[in-house]
Design a protein around this motif. Structure first.
Motif, PDB file in Angstrom:
ATOM      1  N   PHE A  35      37.703  34.587  45.167  1.00 24.55           N
ATOM      2  CA  PHE A  35      37.848  35.685  44.214  1.00 24.55           C
ATOM      3  C   PHE A  35      36.968  36.816  44.704  1.00 24.55           C
ATOM      4  CE2 PHE A  35      39.621  32.400  41.723  1.00 24.55           C
ATOM      5  CZ  PHE A  35      40.336  32.975  40.688  1.00 24.55           C
ATOM      6  N   VAL A  36      37.498  38.040  44.637  1.00 22.63           N
ATOM      7  CA  VAL A  36      36.745  39.216  45.066  1.00 22.63           C
ATOM      8  C   VAL A  36      36.571  40.127  43.860  1.00 22.63           C
ATOM      9  CG1 VAL A  36      36.705  41.215  46.606  1.00 22.63           C
ATOM     10  CG2 VAL A  36      37.686  39.048  47.399  1.00 22.63           C
ATOM     11  N   LEU A  37      35.318  40.437  43.521  1.00 22.84           N
ATOM     12  CA  LEU A  37      34.993  41.324  42.412  1.00 22.84           C
ATOM     13  C   LEU A  37      34.431  42.610  42.997  1.00 22.84           C
ATOM     14  CD1 LEU A  37      34.731  38.305  41.384  1.00 22.84           C
ATOM     15  CD2 LEU A  37      33.311  39.242  39.586  1.00 22.84           C
ATOM     16  N   ASP A  38      35.149  43.710  42.813  1.00 23.66           N
ATOM     17  CA  ASP A  38      34.682  45.020  43.253  1.00 23.66           C
ATOM     18  C   ASP A  38      34.187  45.780  42.030  1.00 23.66           C
ATOM     19  OD1 ASP A  38      35.220  44.772  45.977  1.00 23.66           O
ATOM     20  OD2 ASP A  38      37.292  45.405  45.728  1.00 23.66           O
ATOM     21  N   PHE A  39      32.948  46.251  42.094  1.00 24.62           N
ATOM     22  CA  PHE A  39      32.346  47.005  41.000  1.00 24.62           C
ATOM     23  C   PHE A  39      32.279  48.472  41.416  1.00 24.62           C
ATOM     24  CE2 PHE A  39      30.936  42.682  40.452  1.00 24.62           C
ATOM     25  CZ  PHE A  39      31.149  42.484  39.095  1.00 24.62           C
ATOM     26  N   ILE A  40      32.807  49.336  40.533  1.00 21.60           N
ATOM     27  CA  ILE A  40      33.012  50.746  40.844  1.00 21.60           C
ATOM     28  C   ILE A  40      32.382  51.609  39.759  1.00 21.60           C
ATOM     29  CG2 ILE A  40      34.841  52.488  41.158  1.00 21.60           C
ATOM     30  CD1 ILE A  40      36.574  49.793  41.816  1.00 21.60           C
ATOM     31  N   ARG A  41      31.895  52.778  40.140  1.00 20.20           N
ATOM     32  CA  ARG A  41      31.406  53.756  39.173  1.00 20.20           C
ATOM     33  C   ARG A  41      32.357  54.936  39.185  1.00 20.20           C
ATOM     34  NH1 ARG A  41      26.283  56.011  41.031  1.00 20.20           N
ATOM     35  NH2 ARG A  41      25.578  53.876  40.803  1.00 20.20           N
ATOM     36  N   VAL A  42      33.069  55.126  38.062  1.00 19.51           N
ATOM     37  CA  VAL A  42      33.993  56.248  37.910  1.00 19.51           C
ATOM     38  C   VAL A  42      33.255  57.357  37.182  1.00 19.51           C
ATOM     39  CG1 VAL A  42      36.195  56.994  36.929  1.00 19.51           C
ATOM     40  CG2 VAL A  42      35.951  54.664  37.799  1.00 19.51           C
ATOM     41  N   MET A  43      33.295  58.567  37.719  1.00 17.73           N
ATOM     42  CA  MET A  43      32.591  59.695  37.106  1.00 17.73           C
ATOM     43  C   MET A  43      33.598  60.643  36.450  1.00 17.73           C
ATOM     44  SD  MET A  43      29.533  58.847  37.632  1.00 17.73           S
ATOM     45  CE  MET A  43      28.673  60.283  37.071  1.00 17.73           C
ATOM     46  N   PRO A  44      33.212  61.268  35.346  1.00 20.58           N
ATOM     47  CA  PRO A  44      34.110  62.185  34.640  1.00 20.58           C
ATOM     48  C   PRO A  44      34.606  63.316  35.536  1.00 20.58           C
ATOM     49  CG  PRO A  44      32.094  61.813  33.380  1.00 20.58           C
ATOM     50  CD  PRO A  44      31.902  61.181  34.720  1.00 20.58           C
ATOM     51  N   GLY A  45      35.916  63.539  35.498  1.00 21.94           N
ATOM     52  CA  GLY A  45      36.491  64.655  36.240  1.00 21.94           C
ATOM     53  C   GLY A  45      36.576  64.459  37.737  1.00 21.94           C
ATOM     54  N   VAL A  46      36.177  63.303  38.240  1.00 25.62           N
ATOM     55  CA  VAL A  46      36.217  63.046  39.681  1.00 25.62           C
ATOM     56  C   VAL A  46      37.296  61.998  39.951  1.00 25.62           C
ATOM     57  CG1 VAL A  46      34.898  62.290  41.701  1.00 25.62           C
ATOM     58  CG2 VAL A  46      33.742  63.533  39.857  1.00 25.62           C
ATOM     59  N   PRO A  47      38.386  62.387  40.613  1.00 27.84           N
ATOM     60  CA  PRO A  47      39.506  61.466  40.800  1.00 27.84           C
ATOM     61  C   PRO A  47      39.274  60.403  41.870  1.00 27.84           C
ATOM     62  CG  PRO A  47      39.991  63.546  41.841  1.00 27.84           C
ATOM     63  CD  PRO A  47      38.668  63.724  41.122  1.00 27.84           C
ATOM     64  N   LYS A  48      38.148  60.471  42.594  1.00 28.38           N
ATOM     65  CA  LYS A  48      37.860  59.504  43.645  1.00 28.38           C
ATOM     66  C   LYS A  48      36.598  58.735  43.284  1.00 28.38           C
ATOM     67  CE  LYS A  48      37.294  59.236  48.642  1.00 28.38           C
ATOM     68  NZ  LYS A  48      37.247  59.982  49.885  1.00 28.38           N
ATOM     69  N   ALA A  49      36.629  57.426  43.514  1.00 29.40           N
ATOM     70  CA  ALA A  49      35.456  56.600  43.230  1.00 29.40           C
ATOM     71  C   ALA A  49      35.283  55.591  44.352  1.00 29.40           C
ATOM     72  CB  ALA A  49      35.619  55.887  41.891  1.00 29.40           C
ATOM     73  N   ARG A  50      34.044  55.214  44.615  1.00 28.68           N
ATOM     74  CA  ARG A  50      33.748  54.247  45.669  1.00 28.68           C
ATOM     75  C   ARG A  50      33.323  52.915  45.067  1.00 28.68           C
ATOM     76  NH1 ARG A  50      30.248  57.554  50.128  1.00 28.68           N
ATOM     77  NH2 ARG A  50      32.020  58.610  51.045  1.00 28.68           N
ATOM     78  N   VAL A  51      33.637  51.862  45.796  1.00 28.92           N
ATOM     79  CA  VAL A  51      33.136  50.544  45.419  1.00 28.92           C
ATOM     80  C   VAL A  51      31.634  50.553  45.664  1.00 28.92           C
ATOM     81  CG1 VAL A  51      33.166  48.081  46.000  1.00 28.92           C
ATOM     82  CG2 VAL A  51      35.308  49.374  45.935  1.00 28.92           C
ATOM     83  N   LYS A  52      30.855  50.224  44.635  1.00 28.79           N
ATOM     84  CA  LYS A  52      29.397  50.221  44.747  1.00 28.79           C
ATOM     85  C   LYS A  52      28.865  48.847  45.128  1.00 28.79           C
ATOM     86  CE  LYS A  52      28.594  54.474  43.760  1.00 28.79           C
ATOM     87  NZ  LYS A  52      27.888  55.323  44.707  1.00 28.79           N
ATOM     88  N   SER A  53      29.635  47.798  44.780  1.00 31.23           N
ATOM     89  CA  SER A  53      29.207  46.447  45.105  1.00 31.23           C
ATOM     90  C   SER A  53      30.428  45.540  45.154  1.00 31.23           C
ATOM     91  CB  SER A  53      28.216  45.947  44.051  1.00 31.23           C
ATOM     92  OG  SER A  53      27.756  44.651  44.370  1.00 31.23           O
ATOM     93  N   ARG A  54      30.438  44.604  46.068  1.00 33.15           N
ATOM     94  CA  ARG A  54      31.523  43.628  46.178  1.00 33.15           C
ATOM     95  C   ARG A  54      30.901  42.236  46.194  1.00 33.15           C
ATOM     96  NH1 ARG A  54      36.506  43.773  50.334  1.00 33.15           N
ATOM     97  NH2 ARG A  54      37.354  44.906  48.558  1.00 33.15           N
ATOM     98  N   ILE A  55      31.399  41.376  45.320  1.00 27.72           N
ATOM     99  CA  ILE A  55      30.949  40.000  45.241  1.00 27.72           C
ATOM    100  C   ILE A  55      32.143  39.104  45.561  1.00 27.72           C
ATOM    101  CG2 ILE A  55      29.892  38.226  43.778  1.00 27.72           C
ATOM    102  CD1 ILE A  55      28.100  40.697  44.241  1.00 27.72           C
ATOM    103  N   ILE A  56      31.956  38.164  46.469  1.00 21.67           N
ATOM    104  CA  ILE A  56      33.017  37.236  46.851  1.00 21.67           C
ATOM    105  C   ILE A  56      32.585  35.840  46.422  1.00 21.67           C
ATOM    106  CG2 ILE A  56      34.383  36.314  48.758  1.00 21.67           C
ATOM    107  CD1 ILE A  56      33.659  38.961  50.275  1.00 21.67           C
ATOM    108  N   LEU A  57      33.455  35.179  45.650  1.00 20.50           N
ATOM    109  CA  LEU A  57      33.140  33.870  45.074  1.00 20.50           C
ATOM    110  C   LEU A  57      34.214  32.846  45.408  1.00 20.50           C
ATOM    111  CD1 LEU A  57      32.493  35.231  41.481  1.00 20.50           C
ATOM    112  CD2 LEU A  57      30.720  34.484  43.048  1.00 20.50           C
ATOM    113  N   THR A  58      33.814  31.586  45.467  1.00 20.86           N
ATOM    114  CA  THR A  58      34.794  30.507  45.539  1.00 20.86           C
ATOM    115  C   THR A  58      35.445  30.385  44.164  1.00 20.86           C
ATOM    116  OG1 THR A  58      33.254  28.784  44.842  1.00 20.86           O
ATOM    117  CG2 THR A  58      33.386  29.247  47.223  1.00 20.86           C
ATOM    118  N   PRO A  59      36.623  29.792  44.063  1.00 19.09           N
ATOM    119  CA  PRO A  59      37.243  29.606  42.747  1.00 19.09           C
ATOM    120  C   PRO A  59      36.338  28.843  41.768  1.00 19.09           C
ATOM    121  CG  PRO A  59      38.878  29.256  44.444  1.00 19.09           C
ATOM    122  CD  PRO A  59      37.549  29.405  45.148  1.00 19.09           C
TER     123      PRO A  59
END
Length: 102
Positions: A35-59
């Motif tokens: 399982f891959v969990l991507d954590f993102i910060r979306v900012m108001p009025g900004v249509p582009k966002a970057r993944v700030k952290s990615r966690i990879i887990l076994t099931p």
């Protein structure tokens, strides 16, 4: 009979990591082995966002994470009341407020 000694896990937390990373969007994907969990910060009025952290887990660890989150949410709600969730049909790129201009 020999007693089993507990081996305590010594976890270190650096100052930088202790600050944490704010995320207001998570995208979860999976394959048959992880399982891959991507954590993102979306900012108001900004249509582009970057993944700030990615966690990879076994099931198995993903399932354990869900169980731990459920337990913690139940304890939180027992003290603070039910967490209200607003229905979201699309990503709120402007967070419902006015869009700023430069």
């Amino acid at each position: 009979m020999e007693e089993q000694k507990e081996n305590p896990l010594n976890i270190e937390l650096s100052e930088e990591m202790a600050e944490g990373i704010y995320s207001n969007l998570a995208i979860i994907t999976h394959s048959d082995s992880e399982f891959v969990l991507d954590f993102i910060r979306v900012m108001p009025g900004v249509p582009k966002a970057r993944v700030k952290s990615r966690i990879i887990l076994t099931p198995e660890h993903a399932k354990r994470l869900v169980m731990a989150l459920e337990d913690n949410i139940n304890r939180f709600e027992a003290i603070n009341g039910k967490i209200k969730i607003k229905e979201v049909t699309a990503l709120p790129l402007n967070f419902g407020g006015p869009v700023g201009q430069a």
